[in-house]
Design an enzyme around this catalytic site. Sequence first.
Site, PDB file in Angstrom:
ATOM      1  N   ASN A   1      42.848 -34.912  27.693  1.00  0.00           N
ATOM      2  CA  ASN A   1      43.367 -34.075  26.603  1.00  0.00           C
ATOM      3  C   ASN A   1      42.324 -33.726  25.538  1.00  0.00           C
ATOM      4  O   ASN A   1      42.539 -32.830  24.719  1.00  0.00           O
ATOM      5  CB  ASN A   1      44.601 -34.717  25.940  1.00  0.00           C
ATOM      6  CG  ASN A   1      45.859 -34.616  26.772  1.00  0.00           C
ATOM      7  OD1 ASN A   1      46.758 -35.446  26.657  1.00  0.00           O
ATOM      8  ND2 ASN A   1      45.945 -33.599  27.632  1.00  0.00           N
TER       9      ASN A   1
ATOM     10  N   ARG B   1      51.280 -24.565  19.094  1.00  0.00           N
ATOM     11  CA  ARG B   1      51.507 -25.679  20.015  1.00  0.00           C
ATOM     12  C   ARG B   1      51.907 -26.962  19.279  1.00  0.00           C
ATOM     13  O   ARG B   1      52.729 -27.741  19.752  1.00  0.00           O
ATOM     14  CB  ARG B   1      50.255 -25.908  20.861  1.00  0.00           C
ATOM     15  CG  ARG B   1      49.922 -24.736  21.772  1.00  0.00           C
ATOM     16  CD  ARG B   1      48.638 -24.993  22.535  1.00  0.00           C
ATOM     17  NE  ARG B   1      48.728 -26.208  23.324  1.00  0.00           N
ATOM     18  CZ  ARG B   1      49.351 -26.285  24.512  1.00  0.00           C
ATOM     19  NH1 ARG B   1      49.900 -25.218  25.044  1.00  0.00           N
ATOM     20  NH2 ARG B   1      49.396 -27.427  25.149  1.00  0.00           N
TER      21      ARG B   1
ATOM     22  N   ASP C   1      55.820 -33.719  29.141  1.00  0.00           N
ATOM     23  CA  ASP C   1      55.096 -32.456  29.270  1.00  0.00           C
ATOM     24  C   ASP C   1      55.976 -31.286  28.839  1.00  0.00           C
ATOM     25  O   ASP C   1      57.199 -31.353  28.933  1.00  0.00           O
ATOM     26  CB  ASP C   1      54.669 -32.289  30.738  1.00  0.00           C
ATOM     27  CG  ASP C   1      53.601 -31.213  30.911  1.00  0.00           C
ATOM     28  OD1 ASP C   1      53.028 -30.764  29.900  1.00  0.00           O
ATOM     29  OD2 ASP C   1      53.356 -30.818  32.063  1.00  0.00           O
TER      30      ASP C   1
HETATM   31  C1  FPP Z   1      52.137 -32.340  26.865  1.00  0.00           C
HETATM   32  O1  FPP Z   1      52.659 -31.081  26.547  1.00  0.00           O
HETATM   33  C2  FPP Z   1      52.184 -33.202  25.735  1.00  0.00           C
HETATM   34  C3  FPP Z   1      51.119 -33.810  25.158  1.00  0.00           C
HETATM   35  C4  FPP Z   1      49.734 -33.674  25.584  1.00  0.00           C
HETATM   36  C5  FPP Z   1      51.305 -34.642  23.993  1.00  0.00           C
HETATM   37  C6  FPP Z   1      52.466 -35.593  24.053  1.00  0.00           C
HETATM   38  C7  FPP Z   1      52.780 -35.876  22.685  1.00  0.00           C
HETATM   39  C8  FPP Z   1      53.997 -35.918  22.153  1.00  0.00           C
HETATM   40  C9  FPP Z   1      55.281 -35.814  22.858  1.00  0.00           C
HETATM   41  C10 FPP Z   1      54.032 -36.036  20.722  1.00  0.00           C
HETATM   42  C11 FPP Z   1      54.418 -37.255  20.129  1.00  0.00           C
HETATM   43  C12 FPP Z   1      54.204 -38.545  20.763  1.00  0.00           C
HETATM   44  C13 FPP Z   1      54.177 -39.639  20.016  1.00  0.00           C
HETATM   45  C14 FPP Z   1      54.055 -40.985  20.616  1.00  0.00           C
HETATM   46  C15 FPP Z   1      54.282 -39.548  18.568  1.00  0.00           C
HETATM   47  P1  FPP Z   1      51.695 -29.848  26.703  1.00  0.00           P
HETATM   48  O2  FPP Z   1      51.056 -29.622  25.395  1.00  0.00           O
HETATM   49  O3  FPP Z   1      50.764 -30.081  27.833  1.00  0.00           O
HETATM   50  O4  FPP Z   1      52.719 -28.705  27.029  1.00  0.00           O
HETATM   51  P2  FPP Z   1      52.446 -27.454  27.949  1.00  0.00           P
HETATM   52  O5  FPP Z   1      52.184 -27.952  29.326  1.00  0.00           O
HETATM   53  O6  FPP Z   1      53.733 -26.679  27.840  1.00  0.00           O
HETATM   54  O7  FPP Z   1      51.292 -26.716  27.355  1.00  0.00           O
END
Ligand code: FPP
Length: 241
Positions: free
Chosen positions: A67, A32, A19
């Site tokens: 998501n 983002r 996260d």
């Molecule tokens: C949460 O951060 C992250 C995600 C919903 C996506 C996770 C994906 C990756 C780490 C990218 C790559 C993964 C692979 C397997 C290629 P957020 O967007 O919720 O962050 P925030 O809480 O700061 O908004």
Amino acid sequence: MSSDKTRRDGPRHVAIIMDGNGRWAQARGGPRLFGHHAGARRVREIVEACPENGVDYLTIFAFSTENWKRTQIEVAGLMSLFRRYILKEMQDFVRQNVRVRFIGDRVKLDKKLSGLMDEAEELTAQCTGTNLTIALNYGGRDEVARATQRLARDVASGRLDPEKVDEETLPRYLDTHVLPDPDLVIRTSGEARISNFLLWQSAYAEYEFIETLWPDFTAAEFHDLVSAYAGRERRYGGVKA
Ligand code: FPP
């Protein structure tokens, strides 16, 4: 798999809720998706750090059933990132002896992506090193609901005796049926929530909620958390000097 299992010094299975990509990008004035791309680079570093840390299973939460509520641009960008990531990393996984699996509901994913997921699983099926499991369109409740549906079908067709359903039965129907339960679950970025991740499987896991945003998470920090788990296990074993 159960509360009285013999625990090793270090965690054999680490699961991570990655996260903080959005906040990381925002802090740099970028979109983002910039954060998600940086996050994808970290995945490689942590996968590579598993063998030296004695971690045989790494499970990462890449995209949850919730998501889809993000903007269309972010969802499309993430799907394209996953496609490119799998295409780009597939051969490297084989070279690094990493066995890749995916958990989550594939039916709702686009055919090109789910095809690549199948391909990566087939290509790495003989790999005997780190077991990397990527949770994609995954939700713990959704997984239990899908498992229950399959279990109910087996009861209806007479293949399963309802009187024999116990704690060992349901996990055989979960997406994770070939994996051991996680020993340690890490969530980055300061939120202390499990967000529907591995609900059944994490019943006895230790949790680490850390402040670091996922794109800043390093192999050194991973090592520290794995070592801290091992330290706690020794104390629980009552072998203090
Ligand atoms: C949460 O951060 C992250 C995600 C919903 C996506 C996770 C994906 C990756 C780490 C990218 C790559 C993964 C692979 C397997 C290629 P957020 O967007 O919720 O962050 P925030 O809480 O700061 O908004």
